[in-house]
Design a protein around this motif. Structure first.
Motif: not given
Length: 86
Positions: A1-28
């Motif tokens: 069985m052969s496999t192929s790979s296609f390296p991605i030179e510049r992958p796309l990154y996603r960064v999630n930064i979280w902040h809590e609007p007030a104590p006890g509230y869900a993070w945004n």
């Protein structure tokens, strides 16, 4: 069985930064897509410059459209998750 790979030179990154609007509230979520990062180390530097000590997640992803995005979390956790230890 052969496999192929296609390296991605510049992958796309996603960064999630979280902040809590007030104590006890869900993070945004503040989401960023980094299109020209050379590697994960550059992404980590970007996070250090922008997160202001807040919790964050870093993903490598195939797309920046929510409907078609497939993302793999590399670092961090969602503070709204019951399994997160913030």
């Amino acid at each position: 069985m052969s496999t192929s790979s296609f390296p991605i030179e510049r992958p796309l990154y996603r960064v999630n930064i979280w902040h809590e609007p007030a104590p006890g509230y869900a993070w945004n979520l503040e989401a960023w897509h980094l299109y020209d990062a050379r590697d994960i180390f550059e992404v980590i530097e970007w996070v250090a410059d922008h997160n202001k000590g807040r919790p964050y997640e870093v993903f490598v992803t195939n797309d920046d459209e929510a409907e078609t995005e497939f993302a793999i979390r590399l670092i961090g956790a969602d503070p709204n998750s019951r399994t997160s230890d913030r």
